[in-house]
Structure formats: structure tokens, C-alpha cells
Design a protein around this motif. Structure first.
Motif, short mmCIF file in Angstrom:
data_model
loop_
_atom_site.label_atom_id
_atom_site.label_comp_id
_atom_site.label_asym_id
_atom_site.label_seq_id
_atom_site.Cartn_x
_atom_site.Cartn_y
_atom_site.Cartn_z
N UNK A 16 1.13 -6.95 -7.51
CA UNK A 16 0.66 -5.80 -6.71
C UNK A 16 1.63 -4.63 -6.80
N UNK B 133 5.97 8.15 -3.13
CA UNK B 133 5.29 6.85 -3.08
C UNK B 133 4.84 6.35 -4.44
N UNK C 151 5.80 13.00 0.41
CA UNK C 151 5.41 11.62 0.68
C UNK C 151 4.66 11.03 -0.51
N UNK D 139 0.86 -1.19 0.00
CA UNK D 139 0.00 0.00 0.00
C UNK D 139 0.89 1.22 0.00
N UNK D 140 0.48 2.23 -0.77
CA UNK D 140 1.39 3.36 -1.02
C UNK D 140 1.87 4.03 0.26
N UNK D 141 1.02 4.01 1.29
CA UNK D 141 1.43 4.73 2.49
C UNK D 141 2.29 3.89 3.43
N UNK D 142 2.69 2.72 2.95
CA UNK D 142 3.60 1.90 3.74
C UNK D 142 5.01 1.86 3.14
N UNK D 143 5.21 2.63 2.09
CA UNK D 143 6.54 2.65 1.47
C UNK D 143 7.50 3.43 2.36
#
Lengths: 388, 388, 388, 388
Positions: free
Chosen positions: B130, B249, B245, A234-238
Motif C-alpha cells: 500500500x 503527501x 499538504x 491514505x494520503x491525507x493521514x501522512x
């Protein structure tokens, strides 16, 4: 792991609460004070750095040199507050006293004007006291907790200066991590290249003489990271995105890049991507580290390499034009006591905010209630991916 | 406003849920489809873009052309899924069937290897499906909701390409926002400079011929932002940090900068900061916009200018060395169907993720239950800061 | 609006940082101290309440009696810490000194045992110092900021005691809000019913004599809430759910209910739902308030009525059986200095955590940068829904 | 682990995205469909439950019967949508068509009026379509993923009905967990007490005949939880508080309690707290479970026991007074197709939202990237605390 900070530049104290630190981790004020001290050093710092030596008070969450698992409260007092009580005190005062030191002249490059419009303050001291880079002292304190944790996990973080005022340091690819720490620590501008160091100091002195200010580029390296920290799902976990966030949130920073960064726009793919090799002994490795330790928002096992650019600090002796918000008259910007170049200090700040994000990502991924178990889990993981 | 996305590259569909959109805002699938279409264009895209035309299905949160205030579900079907059911279907299958299309060869520059080690997948298809940039289709869809909202608030966002493979576009400071939209839309590489456009196309063609790939720099401009959006009071509320951010991302991005960005390390402070001027008519303005519309993590009222760098896409026809995770034998990286340059598409993605962060910040600051009231509140705020 | 707290029961201090408070709101330590004082009162409190008078130090975020918009740091010192430095100090000490006051005997009803197993502490002082209800002092401090804000918005919050040890107060539906404040303040057990008050005090005295402890039910009322605060659109935005969370998170609370609460399981729907009436003057109103001010996770405009149940405090003089974690020998639980009934104090804590959630929901819904504008927006909204 | 949901009651579909599920966990639509089916059963459900059988479509995150680690998208189509396209379609329609089925009459006990005032909708269908308990179908779907995970970790969750319309089930403390599952499943009202079951059914029939509705109390038990899940270190990490949040957020719930709950206000401490015993074989255990499996916001190792109260559903055939928002005329509330008692279904919903919170807490505490490693870590932890 998360943290909040509070405190104004000339207020009573700076405070941070760091929640989510594992229990049973060795931690003393020494490690934090060392970080605070490093932040205060650097050729070109203003007088305040010499007046006040920042010292942390651990006001919760640590007992007998070990973390409890409880939130950690860290306090850095402003020694100078006694002279600022009338100006910055929390108690109501008579209106006639309030007039003193009212700031009605916004400085270009600062939060003054935009903050005043947003929050409806006519006295822009209400803005500048919080928007000041003074707050980075407790961000460093919070980051020092993270750095101490990482160190004990075999992960080391260092920040230094690559460039000031267009003077670029030579690259020294053969320096070991420890050498980078030592050399940058010895340089008054935290630079690995002695020759560039001298030129940078000269540039700082010249800027001071000219009443001007200069910026630069800081680099932070994180060594010892296992592969697979962060996530692509998920993008906010990069993790690289989170680091970009943290770096960009440092006062006066205007950009961030990983590995070869913007240079990636100029090379062919065949010259950018880091080829994968393998040996029984080390597991997977990369021939190069152009991507700065990240693929798909996850670490590759190579060192994280991240750069951030700091603009010249906007508090200038050399005047910039602005407008008084009361009289609407143009003026040339007011002068607060200031440094002419804060890039070496910024490298320390950047080192610590990066350390915080890295530590946070590690805690999210591994069991984090008990520090010894965390350490064991990471060691096992390292072995696991070596044999993958 | 927040969103989650789900979906694999060759799975059934991509899905996003966007929560926190004001009620009573006009929204149709047309706006979203236009964004999806723009993402699929661009000189140098691979075949898949021609095969599948992305179309959104609004599956909740919108009624009769207006938002309800409920979460909005957006679905983009993968038309091609019918050919992938065996490979990507959700139902258990016999082990012998599973062997088909197992990926045991990690591609350098992709999430393949690090993701596999992290999640314990021996078939790296489980990662790449993914981690693929296919997911950006629904990030664009979510961003299109934000963009539609911003547009109705008098805030416009556009992304274009500044540089591909070292070929830099001339700056055209006199172009109006609308001209930037039109010209970039007409350029097969989304570039404002016709001459550079042509050279970029040539470079793309050459890279394709060489079996190589090339990256570039995208720029996004947000025009019409009032000053004071975002906040300096806490580091995680700085809008530029949030944008950093979001940009970082995006798949394959390696850096981000605001305004003059890294150039700030080379200039004196007196040449960087944007002087403040004032007139009765317009209120406060800046002579320049070197800081890209941000001071102290807040907007200055000048356009937001943010650049992001995309590395060359790592799926190459030109081989890179890697190692098979089963045999541990070196090989030259496997080939998936691919584009040779995705920078023009990335500019559209970047435009949309920036739009999302900007819209989110606006919603946090202003009353956001009812769209007409939001619009009124922003107009009032604009007037207020004009007269500040 | 969000907050973190730190601090151990016998540590140096308790600290909280409250982030997200509007600027330009009048706030002094007086309001906070009044709340802290109220928390310390109550028939049946142990000795510590008499020894230490909690006083707040506003250590950031407030200047000259007004909030800055910056995070607010609040500190409550533990005066007694000087006697606890050896036991609770943050600095490393020799192992032989550590033995003193080691707690190896977990008390039933406390976090001791479960916390020790989770965090790997063999000295359960490391648990109990943080899990102690002492921490509610700074939750009250944070809540006092919220309460002060609400009051200035025409929203008032009060907590009192409905039941102790099975003794239930009569309901006095005709009491005004102010009367509830005054009467409960005058009652040593914060009860609105004088006769029940006396019985409750007797029960507390008896419990003390018996070496036992007793619990009770607290009720909090929020008066002056406009309809439509909170939201049904997503489950985690329901205000009653957030209040339930906050109440259940208070030490020793075992349940929470709104309006008639569990009684709703025994009535017909026609006797539960609050009929809607309307008049030009007042707009929509309800004939009854069985639902405690909530429908669909949103306020109805009727007072919020929420009850919480507190179990008897588990620190007993009357022994409960437990097991020493070192010897594995059974013992009867160790005694820490304690109150026999903390329900009146709990009512104050509950009042403040509810106030915090309510204020937070209001800030999410209305413009919150500047307090005067917030106030204006709420007044306008009140008028708007009156005329809906 | 987190999730968002979208979808209106008569819209196209309900959607949820569940992010943060470990990779390599067996998961098929069968488990989810079983949960969906259980939610639709129950004596007293209205017609819609018979018309539409909810079936999930796993639209991402699962491949060949195993989770990928990617976000999981779950879709439950509304079969009936084809008849509602004009009323609920997302495309703009002519104003004259919009008039159909406009709801201007708010039903007491529903979100209708408060939601309309908040979001500015004059057609309250815009509210009721989302505030409908129909949404709980996807909350059950998301919870089914959690339940499936927990089951494989040796943690089982079941919900049943304790009370309807004042008819209380006998307590059967000797029933095993499996018996509770079986018996409640066989009871048309999900009640463990056959005699009470019959009376409850009669009460439901009578309520239906009377055009009235009735509520009740549901209980959820989580068996197999190790001690020390959740945390006391910060109030927002207490697992019981999170469960209280989740339960209170279910449509029509008005209260929640743990263990003996509100009864704790009536007992002495010596009769409340659960004494600690120990044996070499089992480690620490409790003689009783009055506290419902929680001390200090953490699990004790005893089963979690949580009750929630559901008010009678407010959609009545028996009229309640309300006011038309257009004419301001009083009327007796409009009738939507409805159940007379939804408590048995609510027990299933509650089971699933509790399961989600429990699973989330487990994932926060243990390594969660790979399901097999999670399982191993929990088993090790169980052994560790047995020997603590």
C-alpha cells in the motif's frame, strides 16, 4: 483535536476554541503565557510588542488546573482596543465616521488587494485586520495546550532560527535538546550559533536603518516521538503532509522541508536513506536522520526535523510601488507600524503549530479520553515497538 | 470535492472515488488515460512501466461523456494480478502457503519498518503493497478529472523537472505556457532545458549502473488563476497551505516551496514583494512573481509556482544496512524491482495533486452544481476583479 | 460554515466561533440578543432564567454593523460566575478546597454517570457543567447569525410547541408564517393553539407541584426555501439528514421527523406523496406537503417542516433511584436548581440549530464570499427554477 | 472510519471505499455477501431482486482473509449492465442516440424534479439513476465491514420490522438477541410477531393488487455496547445524533427516534428516566431502557434501540399527478419497475448504517490501528467501568 480562531488585530480580543483535549490533563495559564511571551520577544520586533503583553484567559474547559475534556476557550485581550473602538467596534456607526482610517492602498506582499477583490471590501482595513500576523498569538495559545500535553508524554518541541538574511547558523549536532532550548532562548534572535546570532542582529539593525525588512529560516525539532505516528494508508493521514500544511499556513511562510529537504535532490540514494540498526536495549534505531524523522508519512522514532522559510515581512518603510484602488493612481506603499524582522517570533509560532499537529496525530492513534490512560498507552506502545 | 483511494501495488486494482464534481462537465477516459500515460513515461523508469500500461475504467458518475454530478468511480486494473493471486488474494489461505514471499526485511527509506510496528504486521508485504508509489496512479486519475475541469475554465496546469541529482535546468522565463507543456513532454526527463535534459539522462544511466538512485526537484505552474482564490480568514483555508499538504503527501517528497521559496530568506523585503500595477485593460497586475502567485493564502492572479523535492527512491540495488525483524540479524536491504530515478513521473503526479487542490478551492468559492454555471461565474468574477 | 462552542454552565462564559459567514452582511448584537431572550422565556422555567439575562458580546468578525468575512466570536458571560470562582475557577486549588460541591451521585437521564466512566471523573460536576443545556445559549447565538442571514435572503424560520405532556395543539393550516411567529411569541408556551396553551400551562404547574417534569414536541418551519438545496448524490450531503443530526444533538431530544413523519408508516403511498403541479407564474409547486419539504435529501420548494421530541428534563424534585459512585449506596437522585418543563425554550433552540444547517447548506451551494452576491445568486436561482 | 460510494442504479457497478478499518481483522466476502443477500430478501420485492443476486468483490485492503489497515474497496457489479450500455455507458454518443429513454416526467416523492432543477439536467434519468435506493447495496456492504468488526468485539446489531401499513408487531421484551435475529430472519417481512407478519404480507399483497405502496417502521438494536461511547462535550460528537443522521439519510426515511422516542412527550419524567442500580458483579445497570441506550449523546450500557420510519416507496403503479418538464403538460406519473413495499429490506439497510456509525464511534475512542489491540482495549474498558 481541532481548533478555530477568531479576532482582528486591533479588535477587542483574539479567541480560540480547542476541542478534543483529553480530560484530567494538568494545564494552567502559566504554560500558555510562557509561550505567548516567547512569541513577543526577539531582536527587531516593533513597538507593539513592547506596548502590549499578551496574557491568556482560560475561559472554559479547565477546572482547578485540570482539563475537563470539554472544549477549551482561550482569550487574549487586545489592551489597546480602547483606542480603537471607533475604528474597529462591532456596532453600526454613521457613514461619515466610517471614513476615518479607510485603507484604499493595498500593500504588496500582504493579503490586502486579493482579499479586497475576493470579499468585495473597498476599505482594506477589513482585510488587514484579520490577515495580520497578530492572529498567530492564539495559534500559539492553542499550540501551547498541545505542547503542554506532549511534554507530559515525554515529547518535546522547540523552534529556533537557522538563518536570517542569508546568515546561516553553524550546525551543532552535539547539542542536547535541552541545550537547544536554553541557548535559543538566550539568543535575541533564537539562534543556536552565538556568532551568527550577533551577525543576524546586526543585519536586523541595518535593515531597520535602511527601512527594509529581512526574512529567514526557522527549524523545529520534535524529540521523543515514538515510531509509527501518522499513516501511509491514505494520503491525507501522512503526518509530514499535515505539518507541511500547518507550517505553510503561518503568515509569510513560503516553504517547508523535512530533514535534508531540498538537498535530497543533490545526493545519491545511498547517501540519503537512514540505515536501520537494532540493539536489544533500544530496539530499532537509525544511524542518521537525513529524512527528518519521517518515512512513508510516519515517524521513524528519530527526531522530527522540519524547516520553514519566512519571507521578509512586507510592511516596509522602504517604499514599494502599488496602486490606490479608488483613484487608480500609483503610490508607494503605506506604512503600518511594523517590525523589520519577525523571524525569531515566527520560530515560536512554527514550534506551536507543529506541536499541535503532532499532538493531534497522537490523539488520533491512542485512546484520548483520559490523559493518564493516554500516557500509559503511549508508554506501552514505546515498549512494544522496542521489542518488535 | 474530495476523494478516497484504495488498492495495493500488486493487488487486483486501484480504485478512487471522486465526490463533488459538478454535473454537465465533459469528461472522457481519454483525458484521464493521457495523464496515466504521462505518469508512466520518463527516462530511468523500471520494467514494470513497460509491462503494464495503465488504463482507466470510469465505473460511475459519467454518462455519455458528461459528468452526472454523482461521485465518479475510477478503476485502474493491475494486469499483472493474475500472477499475484496467491500472494495478494483476499481469500483466506492455509498458513503454510502464507510463508511465500513474506517480507521480514525492512528497507531504509520506505514505510516498511514503521508501518509494521504501527499496524503489527510481521509480514511487511502488508505495508509495502500500500505504501508503494503505485497508488499515485489513481491520484493522477483523480487529478486528471480536476485538470480537465480547470482546462475548461481557462486554467492550465503543468509539471516539469527543474533539477535531478544536482543538475539544474536553466530558467527560461520567456517560454509560454504551451511551450513549457510541449518541451517538457518531449524531454525524456520532462525538463525545459535541453542541455540539462541530456545531463540528467546521463546521471540516471550512471546511477543505474552504480546501483544507486537519484532525486530531484519538480515544479508545477498553474496559469490562468484569477486573484482571490483561497482565503486568509482561517488558517486551514489558505490555498498555498493545502497545496503544500498535497505535495508533501506524494511518496518520497521531502519539501515544498512557493515562488522563490527558501531564497526568500536571503533577500531584502524590497527585493521580494511583487509590486502592484494597474491598467484599465488588464486591471491589477504584478511586476514580478517572486511570491509564486500567493499572498495571504490567496492567489494574486499571477501564475502559481510551486516546487517540490523528491528524495532518491529508496529501493536500491546498492545495499543499505538494515535488520531482519525476525532474526534481528543485520542485512543489506532486499531488492524489489525498481526505477533508478522517478523524478519525471513525480512531476506528473505533482501536477495532478496540485490541480486537485486548485480545482477544489475553486469549487468551494463558486457555484458548483452545474459546470456551465460555474464557468459563467468565474468569467464574471474575472471581469469583476478586472474592474475592481 | 462551521462552529465550535465552549463553556461550562457555571463557568466564566460561553463562547462560540462561527467560521464561514459571508462578508458584508448586516449583523448586530440586537438580532442575537433577541434570540437569546426568546430562549430564556417560557412558562415553567426555573429561577436561573430570571436571575441572568443572556447578552451577547460580539468579540470578532463584525465591524460597524457588517460582517468582515472573518470568523465571528460570540461570548455570553455568566453573570453568576463571581459566586462560583472557587468551585469552577481554572486555577489549581488546594485539595482540601476541592471537596466542596463534589458530585458523586449520578442523576438518571443525565450524562453524569456515563460521562464520568468515559472521562474518568470521580467528581461528576466535571461532567454536568458541560453537558448542561446551558450550552444551548451559544448554539442559539450561532444560529441567530444564520437566521439573520436567512431572513435577508427571504428565508424565515420559526419554532413553536406542538405538544406538551400529551396535550396536542390543534393544527391551524391557514395561519400565515408571520401569524405563527406572532402567536407563538405571545403564548407563554410558544403554542399556536390558545386553548392548548392554557392546558399546557396547567400541566406545567401541576408537574411543578408534583415535583415531576414533562416533555413535548417542537416544530420548526422554514419558509421561502428554493427547491434543490441539499443533495442526493452522496448520503452525507442530504439536508434532511443534517437537520436530523442537529435536532437530535439538542440536549434531551429523543427523536425527529419530517412532514407527516412516523405517520407515513400508516398511509398508502398514494396518500403520502406530494403531487406536482405547474403554472407559468409560479413554476412547479406541490398540492400538499406531506413530506415536509424534502425529497431525496433536497428541498422541494415547499416549507421545511420538522418536528423534534424532547423528553421531560431529568432534573427532578421527585426522586429517582440511583447509586452513589463512592459508597455504592443507593440514593434518590440529587436535586439541582431546575425547570419543570423546558419545551418552549427547546423550540427556540431547535429553531436555531435548524437555521444553522439550512444556512450552511445554502452557503455550500451558492457563492458565499460576499453577501450581496449571495443574495443575487439565490434570486437568480429562484427565477431559473421557476422557468425550468 | 469513513466511506464514499459511487455508482448508478443501471450503471456498471456500485463501488465503495471504506477507509480507517483496523489492520489484522478477519474479513471475508462471505460476511458481506450475507448482508447483501439479506437486503435482497423480503416479501413484496420487485423482480429485479430475483434477477440479480448481489455479490461483493473485495478489490483492495484485504489479504488472505485479514484486513491490511489499508482502505477497503468493495465492488458490487450490476449484472444487467450489458443491456444498459447504450443508455448508461460513460462514452460520448451521438445526440440522436441519446433520445432513448430520456425521462422528462418527474415522479412525486422522488428526487427527480428537485435534482433536475439543481443540477440542470433535462433528462431526469441523470438524477434517478443515482438517487435510486440501489445505492444502499454498497452502504450495506460498507456496513457489513463494520458489523463484522462489532461482532468480534462482542457487539451485535440487528434490524427488523415493527410496523407496516399501520400493522404493529406486538412487543416481545423477553426475546433474547439471538432469538430476534433468528425470528426476524425467518419472517418474510422481518417481523418478530408471527401474527403481525402474516397481516403485513397480506397488506403488501393487497397494496400490490391496488397498484399502491406501503411504508413502515424499522427498529435496530445494538447489544453489547459498553457505556460511555460517543460524547457530550461537543454537539457533533453525540452518537445518537450521528445515528439519527445515518438513518435519516437512508432513501425514503422520514424520521428517527430513540427508545420510547416521541412517546416521551406524553409521559412524566418520573416514568421516563432509567433508574441506576449497581451490583458488584455487573457494575452499574438500569432498571429500564426507555431512553434507548443513550444519555447525553453517550451510550448507557443498555442496548441501543433506534427506530426509523420509511415512507411508502413513491414508484407507484397507481398514478400520482405530475408535470412533464418539456411540455409542461400534466400527466400521471411514469412507472419504473418497482417493489410495492421495501420496508423489510430497509430494516437491513438501517441495521448496517447504524452499525457503521457505532463502529466509527468505537474506533474514535479506542486504539484502532491493530484489531487485536482494539479488542483488548475494549475488554479492559468494560472491566474498568464495571469497577468504576
Amino acid at each position: 483535536m481541532r481548533y478555530l480562531t477568531a479576532g482582528e488585530s486591533h479588535g477587542k480580543q483574539l479567541t480560540t476554541i480547542v476541542e478534543g483535549v483529553p480530560a484530567l490533563m494538568p494545564l494552567t495559564s502559566d504554560e500558555i503565557n510562557e509561550s505567548l511571551l516567547r512569541r513577543q520577544k526577539g531582536h527587531g520586533r516593533g513597538k507593539r510588542m513592547q506596548i502590549e503583553k499578551d496574557l491568556v484567559d482560560i475561559a472554559g474547559g479547565v477546572r482547578h488546573g485540570y482539563t475537563l475534556g470539554s472544549p477549551i476557550a482561550l482569550v487574549v485581550k487586545n489592551d489597546d482596543f480602547k483606542h480603537w473602538v471607533d475604528i474597529m467596534g462591532e456596532d453600526p456607526i454613521d457613514d461619515d465616521k466610517k471614513i476615518r482610517r479607510v485603507v484604499s492602498r493595498p500593500r504588496p506582499g500582504h493579503a490586502d488587494l486579493n482579499g479586497a477583490m475576493k470579499y468585495g471590501h473597498r476599505d482594506m482595513r477589513n482585510i488587514l485586520e484579520r490577515s495580520s500576523a497578530r492572529e498567530t498569538a492564539v495559534r500559539v495559545a492553542a499550540g501551547a495546550v498541545a505542547k503542554t500535553m506532549l511534554k507530559q508524554l515525554g515529547i518535546n518541541v522547540v523552534g529556533y532560527v537557522n538563518e536570517i538574511a542569508g546568515i546561516k547558523a553553524e550546525e551543532y549536532p552535539d547539542l542536547s535538546f535541552d541545550q537547544k532550548v536554553t541557548i535559543s532562548e538566550d539568543s535575541p534572535v533564537r539562534c543556536l550559533d552565538p556568532e551568527a546570532s550577533q551577525k543576524m542582529m546586526d543585519a536586523i539593525d541595518q535593515a531597520k536603518k535602511d527601512g527594509d525588512s529581512i526574512g529567514g529560516v526557522c527549524e523545529v525539532i520534535v524529540e521523543g516521538m515514538p515510531a509509527g505516528i501518522g499513516s501511509y494508508v491514505h494520503f491525507d493521514r501522512k503526518l509530514d503532509a499535515r505539518i507541511a500544511f500547518a507550517v505553510q499556513s503561518i503568515n509569510a511562510f513560503k516553504g517547508v522541508e523535512f530533514g535534508i529537504g531540498f538537498e535530497a535532490a543533490r545526493r545519491n540514494g545511498s547517501e540519503v536513506h537512514d540505515e536501520i540498526i537494532w540493539s536489544e536495549e533500544t530496539g530499532y534505531q537509525r544511524r542518521t536522520n537525513n529524512l527528518g524523522g519521517f518515512e512513508g508519512g510516519m515517524t521513524t522514532g528519530m527526531p522530527i526535523v522540519v524547516k520553514g522559510v519566512m519571507k521578509p515581512i512586507p510592511t516596509l518603510y522602504k517604499p514599494l510601488q502599488s496602486v490606490d484602488i479608488e483613484t487608480k493612481e500609483p503610490f508607494t506603499a503605506s506604512i503600518e507600524r511594523s517590525d523589520s524582522c519577525a523571524v525569531p517570533a515566527a520560530a515560536v509560532v512554527m514550534e506551536h503549530v507543529v506541536a499541535f499537529e503532532v499532538a493531534k496525530a497522537i490523539l488520533e492513534q491512542f485512546p484520548h479520553d483520559q490523559f493518564p490512560k493516554l500516557k500509559k498507552a503511549i508508554d506501552e506502545y514505546r515498549e512494544e515497538i522496542r521489542c518488535f
